[in-house]
Design a protein around this motif. Structure first.
Motif, mmCIF file in Angstrom:
data_model
loop_
_atom_site.group_PDB
_atom_site.id
_atom_site.type_symbol
_atom_site.label_atom_id
_atom_site.label_comp_id
_atom_site.label_asym_id
_atom_site.label_seq_id
_atom_site.Cartn_x
_atom_site.Cartn_y
_atom_site.Cartn_z
ATOM 1 N N ILE A 419 0.840 -1.205 0.000
ATOM 2 C CA ILE A 419 0.000 0.000 0.000
ATOM 3 C C ILE A 419 0.874 1.254 0.000
ATOM 4 O O ILE A 419 0.641 2.195 -0.764
ATOM 5 N N ALA A 420 1.905 1.251 0.845
ATOM 6 C CA ALA A 420 2.776 2.431 0.928
ATOM 7 C C ALA A 420 3.440 2.715 -0.417
ATOM 8 O O ALA A 420 3.524 3.869 -0.852
ATOM 9 N N MET A 421 3.877 1.665 -1.102
ATOM 10 C CA MET A 421 4.540 1.871 -2.397
ATOM 11 C C MET A 421 3.558 2.415 -3.435
ATOM 12 O O MET A 421 3.902 3.280 -4.233
ATOM 13 N N ILE A 422 2.331 1.880 -3.408
ATOM 14 C CA ILE A 422 1.343 2.371 -4.382
ATOM 15 C C ILE A 422 1.105 3.862 -4.170
ATOM 16 O O ILE A 422 1.119 4.659 -5.114
ATOM 17 N N VAL A 423 0.925 4.247 -2.901
ATOM 18 C CA VAL A 423 0.686 5.667 -2.617
ATOM 19 C C VAL A 423 1.886 6.496 -3.055
ATOM 20 O O VAL A 423 1.743 7.545 -3.687
ATOM 21 N N ALA A 424 3.087 6.022 -2.727
ATOM 22 C CA ALA A 424 4.277 6.818 -3.033
ATOM 23 C C ALA A 424 4.509 6.938 -4.533
ATOM 24 O O ALA A 424 4.970 7.968 -5.007
ATOM 25 N N LEU A 425 4.181 5.895 -5.295
ATOM 26 C CA LEU A 425 4.458 5.937 -6.735
ATOM 27 C C LEU A 425 3.340 6.591 -7.545
ATOM 28 O O LEU A 425 3.551 7.015 -8.674
ATOM 29 N N LEU A 426 2.160 6.679 -6.948
ATOM 30 C CA LEU A 426 1.041 7.288 -7.668
ATOM 31 C C LEU A 426 1.343 8.730 -8.058
ATOM 32 O O LEU A 426 1.047 9.170 -9.174
ATOM 33 N N HIS A 427 1.965 9.448 -7.116
ATOM 34 C CA HIS A 427 2.220 10.876 -7.312
ATOM 35 C C HIS A 427 3.095 11.143 -8.544
ATOM 36 O O HIS A 427 2.671 11.876 -9.453
ATOM 37 N N PRO A 428 4.283 10.519 -8.640
ATOM 38 C CA PRO A 428 5.051 10.728 -9.878
ATOM 39 C C PRO A 428 4.336 10.221 -11.123
ATOM 40 O O PRO A 428 4.424 10.840 -12.188
#
Lengths: 578, 181
Positions: A419-428
């Motif tokens: 979940i954390a990775m999805i949130v972090a990568l969504l922005h870029p």
């Protein structure tokens, strides 16, 4: 110039001094302890809950919280769409402004719902007074309250050991609005009306100037909205040019107050977390990392604005007050640069100078503030974004020392990490994909058809939406998607963005970039909260230390900042070196 | 979702009443205690309203101190900045043209004395102020046309100069200065 530098230093200190007691107050409030407004507002809130049929003491799981949050947000969206597309016949429209088109209403409704406040219209001509107060001003309160409530869910999950019961969403939400946003907004609005900001119901006034020109002046119920726009880190201005407008921001003093207003809740939330979970060292770690990032972004902006524009220096005139294009004399270049970084790290998006006209390095600092999206941040959501980076840093540090990653006594495992990775990568992803599409269209000068019509109803080609060509034009498009994805709302306003293409693409970007970074952290916190508590031992990785702070900072730099380097090289960096 | 829909609707209606009726009404009430009573602070000259204290207006005639260039044409119902990028070639030509115009109207002024605020557009298009330097270099022109001594004009500029308490930014309100002539 030196007194101006001292001035912004002093403003930052005052912010800090105010936000610590505010943090303590918010921690008490969300813990359900007695606070000074209980006697006046307690009965009002109880009445609200009774009429609405809400039991504010019923605790919810994280899933229930999210259902409640998303449902009420949907109701607000429908209300906003209705008002904006019907404002011409609804009451209180003294200037006779027309209805919004469907695509503009979609963009505006979403944008204010998600606390972004991207404005593809101009306040004087695009909305009625009814829309300003009953739609936009309303959303500015409740969207900020939503963000704060989401943060409190995470606070509670961190504090309470092994539980699925995380408080009541409506309770957190309403208290955020009535006990924090409302009193602070009233204070700010009072300062504004005593310094010349209008708060009346009249339409445009007219007069004849000394030189004999006939001029009309827009006015109306401005002060109320300008106060909450800053307190709630919304940023959507009453007038077209936002806080550069002399009625929206009449003096250096009101500028200080508006700066304080937008900074104290995000800073206060950091300290509230420490008081709430009874670990103030953790707050200091978070504050330290964020402040380091903030200062690194602030320095190039102030430096390049005070140096002035080299291209103008070549024309042979003097620039004693720095680069003045797009700036107001009463604020000066130092305070304008300071505001431009505050408003971009904090996701307010109000402006007191035009970012499109700032120097390339300042523009890059503004972009990076929104790209990292981790320093201070907006009302509540700032701390949620940071929480994701903490989880990532915990995981990476855990791997580095070869033990199971733990955060506050809870094991961080695969599910949370995903979940954390999805949130972090969504922005870029949102920023890069959007910019890639728009710049592809512009580079090929594609005829846009219905997506972008000119005033005569004929299709425009894509380059027509640029106000500046070359590298700076690329920056205009990059800025728009960055601002959308960071839920910021400022813009390189030269961009011709009121057309279906920009309204719809940025609108979609806004929905994802608001709700996924709320759902993600709340889910992680909820999952961690229900796990077994592991008492601290000698082998535990402490998260309230400077060393861990450096880890978090490194993760932010690697993940957030470096992902954007190629785009920055094509825009502001290329412009700087040319 | 269904269980939350009705409470959400009701709470929304109540919140609209609270934050869109009661809150603005309270601010309006507070505004009635302020000197301007929540209205725009008008600027009177010779018994007539000629502008708003906070809003800049266009002065093109040589007998007046001139304000900053405005991307909005000083239209106070449509504020706007130029949004020109710092390296935009067309923009730099505009600035050059403003410098040339200024030099024609102010013979004797050295180019290096012109402060950038006089030839760059403000953020709002309604900036009421100019820098002190921006006022001082216009003095010889005004003195010649109006037959007022330069010392007297310098005195006037000094009287109209305001300094912010924190930050120390100095501003001269162009409308107030012209009215004092």
């Amino acid at each position: 110039m030196n007194t101006e530098l001292l001035g912004v230093g002093l403003i930052f200190l005052i912010t800090l001094v105010l936000s610590i007691p505010l943090g303590r107050y918010m921690a008490r409030l969300y813990s359900g302890e007695r606070t000074f407004l209980d006697r006046i507002l307690g009965p009002v809130e109880r009445l609200f809950f009774r009429i609405s049929g809400i039991d504010s003491r019923r605790e919810m799981t994280w899933q229930e919280h999210l259902k409640a949050l998303l449902t009420i947000n949907m109701v607000w969206f429908l209300w906003a769409m209705f008002v904006l597309t019907n404002q011409s016949w609804l009451p209180w429209n003294p200037d006779g402004n027309p209805d919004m088109t469907a695509d503009l209403a979609f963009n505006t409704a979403i944008s204010f719902l998600v606390n972004c406040n991207l404005q593809h219209y101009s306040g004087e001509t695009g909305v009625s007074y009814f829309s300003q107060i009953f739609c936009l001003n309303f959303l500015q309160f409740v969207s900020a309250g939503t963000g704060m409530a989401a943060a409190v869910i995470v606070f509670k999950a961190i504090r309470d050991r092994q539980t699925t019961q995380l408080g009541n969403f409506y309770d957190f939400f309403l208290k955020s609005c009535t006990r924090v946003l409302l009193p602070l907004s009233l204070i700010v609005a009072t300062v504004l009306v005593f310094n010349g900001t209008p708060m009346n119901t009249r339409g445009k006034a007219s007069y004849v100037t000394m030189q004999g020109d006939s001029v009309q002046v827009s006015q109306g119920p401005a002060a109320a909205m300008i106060a909450i726009k800053h307190i709630g880190t919304n940023g959507g201005g009453y007038f077209g040019v936002n806080s550069a407008h002399p009625l929206e921001n009449p003096s250096y003093l009101t500028m200080i107050v508006e700066l304080l207003a937008q900074t104290i809740i995000p800073l206060g939330m950091i300290f509230a977390l420490g008081y709430y979970i009874r670990n103030r060292r953790f707050s200091y770690m978070v504050f330290g990392v964020m402040t380091l990032g903030f200062l690194l972004l602030l320095t190039p902006a102030i430096y390049s604005e005070t140096q002035g524009n080299p291209a103008i220096a070549q024309l042979g005139i003097s620039q004693p007050s720095g680069a003045m294009e797009g700036k107001e004399v009463r604020f000066g270049s130092v305070a304008s640069a300071y505001w431009s970084i505050i408003t971009t790290v904090i996701s307010t998006g109000s402006v007191n100078s035009m970012h499109d006209s700032t120097m390339p390095l300042s523009g890059m600092a503004q972009l990076l503030s929104m790209m990292t999206n981790a320093f201070y941040g907006g009302c509540g959501v700032g701390i949620l974004n940071f929480y994701v980076f903490i989880i990532l840093a915990v995981f990476i540090s855990g791997l580095m020392v070869g033990r199971t990653p733990e955060f506050m006594g809870k094991k961080v495992e695969g599910r949370e990490m995903k979940i954390a990775m999805i949130v972090a990568l969504l922005h870029p992803l949102l920023i890069m994909a959007g910019t890639a599409i728009a710049s592809y269209l512009a580079a090929n000068d594609v005829s846009m058809g219905w997506w972008y019509l000119n005033a005569d109803g004929q299709p425009n080609t894509a380059t027509a939406w640029l106000n500046n060509s070359g590298f700076h034009g690329f920056s205009e498009m990059l800025y728009e998607y960055t601002s959308s994805s960071a839920n910021n709302g400022s813009g390189f306003e030269g961009l011709g963005d009121n057309n279906p293409f920009w309204n719809i693409t940025t609108g979609i970007c806004l929905i994802f970039s608001r709700f996924i970074p709320i759902i993600g952290p709340v889910a992680i916190a909820g999952l961690l909260g229900s796990k077994k508590y592991i008492p601290e031992s000698a082998g535990t990785l402490r998260t309230d230390t400077g060393t861990f702070g450096i880890m978090v900072f490194a993760v932010i730099v690697i993940l957030a900042a470096l992902a954007f380097f190629p785009a920055l090289a094509l825009g502001p960096l290329a412009e700087y070196f040319s | 979702m269904k269980t939350h829909l009705l409470p959400a609707l009701k709470l929304t209606i109540l919140s609209i009443v609270f934050f869109s009726v009661i809150y603005p009404a309270m601010v309006w009430g507070i505004a009635q205690l302020s000197p301007t009573k929540g209205n725009v602070a008008w600027f009177e000259h010779k018994g007539k309203v000629v502008g708003a204290q906070l809003i800049g207006q266009s002065f093109t005639q040589d007998q007046y101190f001139q304000g900053r260039p405005s991307a909005a044409g000083y239209n106070a119902a449509a504020s706007a900045g130029s949004n020109k990028g710092p390296t935009n070639a067309d923009y730099l030509k505009d600035v050059q043209a403003r410098i040339d115009t200024f030099l024609v109207h102010n013979p004797g002024v050295q180019k290096s004395q012109i402060p950038s605020d006089l030839v760059t557009a403000s953020g709002s298009g309604l900036d009421p102020d100019i820098s002190v330097q921006g006022a001082l270099i216009q003095i010889p022109r005004i003195a010649r046309i109006r037959r007022i001594s330069e010392e007297r004009l310098q005195q006037l500029v000094k009287e109209q100069t305001k300094t912010s308490p924190i930050g120390g930014v100095e501003t001269v309100n162009v409308l107030a200065l012209n009215a004092a002539l």
